[in-house]
Design a protein around this motif. Structure first.
Motif, mmCIF file in Angstrom:
data_model
loop_
_atom_site.group_PDB
_atom_site.id
_atom_site.type_symbol
_atom_site.label_atom_id
_atom_site.label_comp_id
_atom_site.label_asym_id
_atom_site.label_seq_id
_atom_site.Cartn_x
_atom_site.Cartn_y
_atom_site.Cartn_z
ATOM 1 N N VAL A 60 -69.932 -72.914 37.796
ATOM 2 C CA VAL A 60 -68.577 -72.863 37.258
ATOM 3 C C VAL A 60 -68.649 -72.546 35.770
ATOM 4 C CG1 VAL A 60 -68.461 -75.339 36.724
ATOM 5 C CG2 VAL A 60 -66.359 -74.087 37.168
ATOM 6 N N CYS A 70 -64.803 -81.609 38.940
ATOM 7 C CA CYS A 70 -63.557 -81.368 39.673
ATOM 8 C C CYS A 70 -63.211 -79.887 39.675
ATOM 9 C CB CYS A 70 -62.425 -82.181 39.054
ATOM 10 S SG CYS A 70 -60.885 -82.038 39.970
ATOM 11 N N GLU A 71 -63.310 -79.226 38.523
ATOM 12 C CA GLU A 71 -62.979 -77.804 38.476
ATOM 13 C C GLU A 71 -63.961 -76.976 39.305
ATOM 14 O OE1 GLU A 71 -62.381 -74.459 35.090
ATOM 15 O OE2 GLU A 71 -61.210 -76.309 34.923
ATOM 16 N N ALA A 72 -65.208 -77.390 39.348
ATOM 17 C CA ALA A 72 -66.205 -76.654 40.132
ATOM 18 C C ALA A 72 -65.867 -76.667 41.620
ATOM 19 C CB ALA A 72 -67.593 -77.254 39.906
ATOM 20 N N HIS A 95 -62.732 -77.782 43.019
ATOM 21 C CA HIS A 95 -61.310 -77.669 43.366
ATOM 22 C C HIS A 95 -60.565 -76.560 42.631
ATOM 23 C CE1 HIS A 95 -61.546 -81.252 45.818
ATOM 24 N NE2 HIS A 95 -62.155 -81.870 44.818
ATOM 25 N N GLY A 96 -61.239 -75.837 41.757
ATOM 26 C CA GLY A 96 -60.599 -74.765 41.016
ATOM 27 C C GLY A 96 -59.986 -75.249 39.712
ATOM 28 N N GLU A 97 -59.379 -74.304 39.003
ATOM 29 C CA GLU A 97 -58.810 -74.634 37.694
ATOM 30 C C GLU A 97 -57.699 -75.654 37.795
ATOM 31 O OE1 GLU A 97 -57.855 -71.603 34.860
ATOM 32 O OE2 GLU A 97 -59.216 -70.211 35.845
ATOM 33 N N ARG A 98 -57.590 -76.442 36.771
ATOM 34 C CA ARG A 98 -56.559 -77.467 36.685
ATOM 35 C C ARG A 98 -55.189 -76.795 36.538
ATOM 36 N NH1 ARG A 98 -57.037 -81.904 31.906
ATOM 37 N NH2 ARG A 98 -54.854 -82.444 31.851
#
Length: 77
Positions: free
Chosen positions: A11, A67-69, A71-74
């Protein structure tokens, strides 16, 4: 515990590249800096902030990178 995982993903978070494992460990690739920082190029869970208990990596809460890795961008506000 660092070596116990099933999935590893890459990521880019705030302009830096990381590898992240599903056990919560993070590997920061030092690509743009001349001097390595303390937790560069090694698997880690980060350093604990004694006041909050959060684990940090370069001033960023490690769980945000994980989390971003996965589930994607916040989402934006």
């Amino acid at each position: 515990m660092l070596e116990t995982f099933e999935l590893e993903v890459s990521v880019e978070f705030r302009g830096e590249k990381y590898s992240v494992r599903d056990n919560g460990s993070v590997y920061r690739h030092n690509q743009h800096r001349e001097r390595a920082r303390r937790l560069d190029k090694q698997w880690t869970f980060g350093r604990q902030d004694k006041a909050t208990g959060y684990m940090f990596l370069a001033g960023v809460r490690a769980h945000q990178i994980v989390c971003e890795a996965f589930h994607g961008e916040r989402p934006t506000d």
